[in-house]
Motif scaffolding. Structure first.
Motif, mmCIF file in Angstrom:
data_model
loop_
_atom_site.group_PDB
_atom_site.id
_atom_site.type_symbol
_atom_site.label_atom_id
_atom_site.label_comp_id
_atom_site.label_asym_id
_atom_site.label_seq_id
_atom_site.Cartn_x
_atom_site.Cartn_y
_atom_site.Cartn_z
ATOM 1 N N VAL A 28 8.469 0.665 -12.869
ATOM 2 C CA VAL A 28 8.321 2.727 -12.820
ATOM 3 C C VAL A 28 9.071 3.175 -14.076
ATOM 4 O O VAL A 28 10.315 2.438 -14.037
ATOM 5 C CB VAL A 28 8.737 2.850 -11.504
ATOM 6 N N LYS A 29 8.631 4.147 -14.872
ATOM 7 C CA LYS A 29 9.501 4.648 -15.777
ATOM 8 C C LYS A 29 9.489 5.629 -15.786
ATOM 9 O O LYS A 29 10.974 6.866 -16.568
ATOM 10 C CB LYS A 29 8.610 4.193 -17.242
ATOM 11 N N THR A 30 8.969 6.774 -15.000
ATOM 12 C CA THR A 30 8.650 8.463 -15.488
ATOM 13 C C THR A 30 9.722 8.410 -14.089
ATOM 14 O O THR A 30 9.906 9.502 -13.814
ATOM 15 C CB THR A 30 7.460 8.629 -13.966
ATOM 16 N N PHE A 31 10.045 7.888 -12.874
ATOM 17 C CA PHE A 31 11.362 8.807 -11.826
ATOM 18 C C PHE A 31 12.552 7.597 -12.066
ATOM 19 O O PHE A 31 12.193 5.793 -11.598
ATOM 20 C CB PHE A 31 10.370 8.914 -11.183
ATOM 21 N N ASP A 32 13.367 8.100 -10.729
ATOM 22 C CA ASP A 32 14.450 7.249 -10.780
ATOM 23 C C ASP A 32 14.201 6.455 -9.606
ATOM 24 O O ASP A 32 13.713 6.840 -8.454
ATOM 25 C CB ASP A 32 15.786 7.885 -10.667
ATOM 26 N N TRP A 33 14.301 5.497 -9.005
ATOM 27 C CA TRP A 33 14.453 4.739 -7.716
ATOM 28 C C TRP A 33 15.440 3.453 -7.696
ATOM 29 O O TRP A 33 15.936 3.047 -8.606
ATOM 30 C CB TRP A 33 12.938 3.368 -7.702
ATOM 31 N N THR A 34 15.735 3.232 -6.361
ATOM 32 C CA THR A 34 16.832 1.898 -5.784
ATOM 33 C C THR A 34 16.249 1.083 -5.003
ATOM 34 O O THR A 34 15.780 1.738 -3.878
ATOM 35 C CB THR A 34 17.573 2.715 -5.929
ATOM 36 N N THR B 98 0.982 -1.218 0.021
ATOM 37 C CA THR B 98 -0.273 -0.313 -0.023
ATOM 38 C C THR B 98 1.097 1.568 0.443
ATOM 39 O O THR B 98 0.110 2.146 -1.352
ATOM 40 C CB THR B 98 -0.757 0.157 1.098
ATOM 41 N N VAL B 99 1.724 1.312 1.096
ATOM 42 C CA VAL B 99 2.660 2.410 1.432
ATOM 43 C C VAL B 99 3.262 2.061 -0.590
ATOM 44 O O VAL B 99 3.639 3.493 -0.716
ATOM 45 C CB VAL B 99 3.235 1.708 2.521
ATOM 46 N N GLY B 100 4.282 1.518 -0.840
ATOM 47 C CA GLY B 100 4.693 1.271 -2.341
ATOM 48 C C GLY B 100 3.974 2.440 -2.865
ATOM 49 O O GLY B 100 4.554 2.955 -3.839
ATOM 50 N N ARG B 101 2.982 1.816 -3.202
ATOM 51 C CA ARG B 101 2.638 2.182 -4.163
ATOM 52 C C ARG B 101 1.844 3.473 -4.124
ATOM 53 O O ARG B 101 1.686 4.535 -5.962
ATOM 54 C CB ARG B 101 0.370 1.346 -4.812
ATOM 55 N N HIS B 102 1.845 3.430 -3.035
ATOM 56 C CA HIS B 102 1.319 5.546 -3.045
ATOM 57 C C HIS B 102 2.681 6.199 -2.724
ATOM 58 O O HIS B 102 2.727 7.072 -3.427
ATOM 59 C CB HIS B 102 1.192 5.758 -1.253
ATOM 60 N N LEU B 103 3.530 5.705 -2.816
ATOM 61 C CA LEU B 103 4.810 6.637 -2.562
ATOM 62 C C LEU B 103 5.048 6.592 -4.571
ATOM 63 O O LEU B 103 5.427 7.571 -4.899
ATOM 64 C CB LEU B 103 5.740 5.968 -2.409
ATOM 65 N N ILE B 104 5.107 5.244 -5.134
ATOM 66 C CA ILE B 104 5.264 5.620 -6.511
ATOM 67 C C ILE B 104 4.468 6.881 -7.415
ATOM 68 O O ILE B 104 4.497 7.540 -8.237
ATOM 69 C CB ILE B 104 5.163 4.530 -7.472
ATOM 70 N N ALA B 105 3.174 6.481 -6.417
ATOM 71 C CA ALA B 105 1.968 7.926 -7.597
ATOM 72 C C ALA B 105 1.917 8.874 -7.562
ATOM 73 O O ALA B 105 2.608 9.714 -8.221
ATOM 74 C CB ALA B 105 0.654 7.288 -6.316
ATOM 75 N N SER C 42 24.541 4.818 -7.978
ATOM 76 C CA SER C 42 24.698 3.346 -9.560
ATOM 77 C C SER C 42 24.238 2.577 -9.675
ATOM 78 O O SER C 42 24.105 2.297 -10.703
ATOM 79 C CB SER C 42 26.394 3.208 -8.181
ATOM 80 N N VAL C 43 23.383 2.989 -9.062
ATOM 81 C CA VAL C 43 22.433 1.651 -9.383
ATOM 82 C C VAL C 43 20.545 2.772 -9.735
ATOM 83 O O VAL C 43 19.549 2.981 -8.584
ATOM 84 C CB VAL C 43 21.768 0.324 -8.500
ATOM 85 N N LEU C 44 20.603 2.467 -10.818
ATOM 86 C CA LEU C 44 18.581 3.603 -11.383
ATOM 87 C C LEU C 44 18.085 2.539 -12.096
ATOM 88 O O LEU C 44 18.409 1.630 -12.520
ATOM 89 C CB LEU C 44 19.051 4.821 -12.230
#
Length: 214
Positions: A142-148, A79-86, A200-202
């Protein structure tokens, strides 16, 4: 660098916040109750993580999601992960780093089996491992922002000492010189801070393993 740590009162979060602050970063703690804060930070956002908005995270270059949940609330990782992705998808310029678990690490070269799928994996941790695996799967789309996504070793030891070193690996369960999959919270915090600085990991995941103090 302007950074924020979600869950800065937790075992991992407070050490990550302290490590970033020690390196000279401007650190904001994003927490539900600031009275529980012990880490030395520059600012505080007192808010439930699911109430965060794109406006809240927009000022930061890097935000670390270090929030943890007990097994009975493991679904909150999704739930939190999907909210943050949004909300990060709206901002696009802020980078999201997630403190994951070891359960989603692969145990074979073909990446067909995860640690959580092994018979020896403790039942009590399976709900969390499943939820964190779903969080990682969501991030891979996800393609819209950088995450690790950063997975600790299987033996993630809160009482382990700080050696100041660690070994970085890709997505497979990795062991140290003694043959153990181990990392202390203190050395894991160093790895997270290094990744904040080095990027170093995007749009990917890695793991870290450390040596135990003798």
């Amino acid at each position: 660098m302007k950074t924020a740590v979600i869950g800065a009162t937790g075992k991992a979060g407070q050490l990550i916040a302290q490590e970033l602050k020690k390196r000279g970063h401007h650190v904001t703690a994003i927490i539900r109750n600031k009275s529980n804060l012990t880490a030395n930070v520059d600012d505080v956002i007192e808010k439930n993580v699911n109430d965060l908005t794109a406006t809240d995270v927009m000022p930061f270059q890097a935000v670390i999601n270090a929030i943890g949940f007990p097994p009975e609330h493991s679904d909150q990782h999704v739930t939190v992960g999907r909210h943050l992705i949004a909300i990060f998808s709206e901002v696009k310029t802020a980078r999201l780093l997630v403190v994951g678990g070891a359960g989603s690490l692969y145990v074979d070269k073909n990446h067909s089996r995860m640690l959580k799928d092994m018979p020896s994996f403790p039942d009590i941790f399976k709900p969390i491992a499943e939820a964190q695996s779903k969080n990682l799967a969501d991030l891979r789309d996800v393609k819209t922002f950088d995450w690790t996504f950063i997975s600790p070793a299987a033996d993630f030891r809160v009482d382990g000492g700080r050696t100041g070193t660690y070994t970085k690996a890709s997505e497979e369960l990795t062991t140290n010189k003694e043959g153990n999959s181990y990392i202390s919270y203190a050395d894991f915090a160093i790895a997270v801070a290094d990744e904040v600085e080095q990027a170093s990991v995007l749009k990917g995941r890695f793991t870290v393993v450390g040596e135990e103090l003798q």
